[in-house]
Design a protein around this motif. Structure first.
Motif, short mmCIF file in Angstrom:
data_model
loop_
_atom_site.label_atom_id
_atom_site.label_comp_id
_atom_site.label_asym_id
_atom_site.label_seq_id
_atom_site.Cartn_x
_atom_site.Cartn_y
_atom_site.Cartn_z
N GLU A 518 77.78 22.38 16.74
CA GLU A 518 78.94 21.60 16.19
C GLU A 518 78.68 20.26 15.67
O GLU A 518 79.07 19.72 14.60
CB GLU A 518 80.32 21.37 17.34
CG GLU A 518 81.06 22.65 17.56
CD GLU A 518 81.78 22.44 18.90
OE1 GLU A 518 83.02 22.83 18.54
OE2 GLU A 518 81.50 21.79 19.50
N ASP A 519 77.76 19.57 16.21
CA ASP A 519 77.26 18.15 15.79
C ASP A 519 76.41 18.38 14.70
O ASP A 519 76.68 17.58 13.55
CB ASP A 519 76.28 17.62 17.06
CG ASP A 519 77.21 17.35 18.10
OD1 ASP A 519 78.31 16.87 18.11
OD2 ASP A 519 76.47 17.08 19.32
N ARG A 520 75.69 19.44 14.51
CA ARG A 520 74.93 19.67 13.28
C ARG A 520 75.70 20.16 11.92
O ARG A 520 75.51 19.31 10.99
CB ARG A 520 73.71 20.91 13.37
CG ARG A 520 72.48 20.46 14.45
CD ARG A 520 71.62 21.67 14.23
NE ARG A 520 72.13 22.87 14.55
CZ ARG A 520 72.10 23.41 15.99
NH1 ARG A 520 71.57 22.81 16.81
NH2 ARG A 520 72.43 24.66 16.03
N ARG A 521 76.87 20.68 12.21
CA ARG A 521 77.79 21.15 11.43
C ARG A 521 78.52 19.72 10.79
O ARG A 521 78.65 19.55 9.59
CB ARG A 521 78.89 22.10 11.87
CG ARG A 521 79.81 22.59 10.85
CD ARG A 521 79.12 23.20 9.70
NE ARG A 521 80.13 23.85 8.64
CZ ARG A 521 79.73 24.03 7.31
NH1 ARG A 521 78.43 24.36 7.14
NH2 ARG A 521 80.75 24.50 6.53
N ALA A 522 78.90 19.03 11.85
CA ALA A 522 79.60 17.70 11.53
C ALA A 522 78.88 16.64 10.69
O ALA A 522 79.18 16.25 9.74
CB ALA A 522 80.06 17.07 12.65
#
Length: 531
Positions: A518-522
């Motif tokens: 999720e962090d990478r996507r954000a």
């Protein structure tokens, strides 16, 4: 006929104590009845208390209560590693008994005293041994039936008169595994202490050079615990030791279609085959966590003609119902058990791991296409109505394998002979990955309603495909195709993993993997917005 001095076909006047207690038919043969001989258990016709097995108590509870009462007067500090998990002291040969004298015990007696005392002092209630066994059979045995309930309870009953160290270790590993399925989750530090104690005693007995089915079974359960706690290197080593001992005992031969045991040995051969498959299943499933290490299998070759595990002794090949090259699946006349279905899933998963780890030099993109087709066909077959429940477990193995295979094929460089078809293979893999993820999304509609009790009954490796799908959907941007559906799916996965992580470090790792994705996507979306 004289039941004692006759030369042939000796019969006792009475049924044996074990058959009488278990309410089983006894042929009264001497020196041991057919049932006890088949189960490799002591057979006793005497009604006296001085030989072998005395008249059995009415229940296992009575045995446990007697054992606990006997241990009440023992020195409670003779096993200090329960207090400090990093200090292991080998079994002692002398114990202070209630009379105040010191008794010398042999190795089997020492280990029995140690293990029984650990269970009784480990916060268990008076029926700790029985309760642990019951929990195991309710939660783990359904998909990993490597133990016979009847044989195990018979072994526990005779453990006081004929102690065996390997049986004591087996019961202790059952107790360890049962702690993962308690209604109230156990504090992790305490669980780690119990694990270190159990692993220490298991390793000690292994160092004596003993080889028997009980030690293999104990090793498999120990490896299952290690896998659930993300102790991947320990899992790999423990399963390797189990495989080597299985080879020594000839368990691998029981899979062959040509293996024909004598009628008296058929029951034991079926047990050995189930145990051997237990190693195979756990090894394939555990290696889902570290394919990049490219480690070899301890049990390398499984043929499509090899026999599946079966509790009823019916022999079915691994290929039963699987799609053959150029043919439609050919269903058999006997429906397979959940264990056999899980075994088939592990067999197919092994082919995927071979491809991904490049441990099979003959693996190719063409072969990967065939494996993918077989997996998808098998997964659809598992969705059909069945007399057996829990087919979601082998289905989970199939989806994990499909996701892993297609994710690998998207980026892998094909063999020289297949270079001209590189784009075709990679495009197919990308579509295959999207369709597999869609299968995950469509099949997750009822997951959010699962209670904590229902999640406790799910094998920890089932959650691999759930978190893997969440991670891939975020990393490959597939969430954008159905943002609302995928966000709901990801939140459901995180909710399930939070409920399970109190029992399993592996679930904690899965949860962190999803949150990292999720962090990478954000960050990726933020970068796009600024650019």
């Amino acid at each position: 006929m004289d039941s004692v001095h006759g030369e042939t076909h000796l019969l006792s006047f009475n049924v044996c104590q074990r058959c009488k207690h278990r309410k089983k038919k006894c042929d009264r043969a001497l020196p041991g009845c057919a049932r006890c001989t088949r189960l490799r258990l002591p057979c006793n016709y005497s009604t006296s208390q001085s030989h072998g097995l005395s008249t059995p108590p009415e229940s296992v509870d009575a045995v446990v209560e007697t054992a606990i009462a006997r241990y009440a007067g023992y020195d409670r500090h003779f096993f200090p590693e329960l207090i400090n998990p990093f200090t292991f002291i080998t079994p002692q040969s002398v114990f202070l008994i209630p009379s105040g004298e010191h008794g010398v015990l042999d190795l089997d007696e020492q280990l029995t005293e140690q293990c029984w005392s650990i269970i009784s002092r480990d916060g268990a209630e008076d029926d700790g041994i029985l309760s642990s066994c019951s929990t195991y059979f309710n939660f783990v045995h359904k998909w990993l039936p490597i133990l016979s309930k009847e044989i195990l309870y018979d072994q526990i009953l005779v453990q006081r008169n004929l102690p065996k160290g390997e049986v004591a270790i087996l019961v202790l590993t059952i107790h360890l595994v049962s702690q993962l399925h308690q209604t109230i989750p156990r504090e992790r530090t305490s669980l780690e202490q119990l694990y270190h104690t159990t692993k220490g005693l298991y390793s000690f007995l292994m160092s004596t050079g003993r080889s028997n089915i009980e030690l293999v079974q104990a090793g498999i359960l120990l490896a299952f615990y290690e896998h659930s706690q993300a102790l991947h290197e320990a899992t790999y080593q423990t399963l390797g030791a189990c495989a080597r001992m299985g080879y020594l005992l000839g368990f691998d031969k029981t899979l062959s279609h040509d293996f024909q045991p004598s009628p008296d040995a058929e029951f034991m051969a079926a047990r050995q085959r189930q145990v051997w498959w237990g190693i195979i299943i756990l090894e394939r499933i555990s290696m889902l966590e570290y394919p990049d290490k490219k480690l070899p299998f301890a049990i390398t070759k499984i043929n499509s003609s090899d026999m599946l595990p079966s509790e009823d002794g019916i022999k079915q090949p691994v290929s039963r119902g699987l799609k053959q090259s150029g043919e439609a699946p050919r269903p058999g006349t006997v429906e397979l058990s959940v264990h056999a279905r899980v075994a088939q899933g592990a067999y197919l998963l092994g082919h995927v791991i071979d491809r991904v780890s490049a441990s099979n030099p003959n693996s190719s993109s063409c072969g990967a296409v065939y494996v993918d087709n077989t997996l998808r066909s098998y997964a659809m077959d598992l969705l059909q109505p069945s007399d057996h429940g829990h087919l979601c477990w082998p289905y989970s193995i199939c989806l994990s394998a499909i996701l892993m295979l297609n994710c690998y094929e998207v980026s892998v460089e094909p063999k020289p002979m297949e270079v001209h078809e590189k784009e075709v293979f990679q495009s197919r893999a990308a579509l295959g990955l999207k369709s597999a993820l869609r299968m995950m999304l469509d099949g997750s509609l009822n997951s959010s309603s699962a209670s904590d009790a229902q999640l406790m009954a799910v094998p920890i490796w089932v959650f691999h495909r759930a978190q893997y799908a969440a991670v891939l959907s975020l990393d490959f941007g597939i969430v954008d195709e159905d943002t609302e559906g995928w966000m709901a799916y990801i939140q459901t996965v995180k909710q399930m993993l939070r409920a399970v992580e109190v029992r399993s470090k592996l679930a904690s790792n899965y949860l962190k993997a999803v949150e990292d994705a999720e962090d990478r996507r954000a960050k990726f979306l933020a970068c796009q917005a600024h650019c």
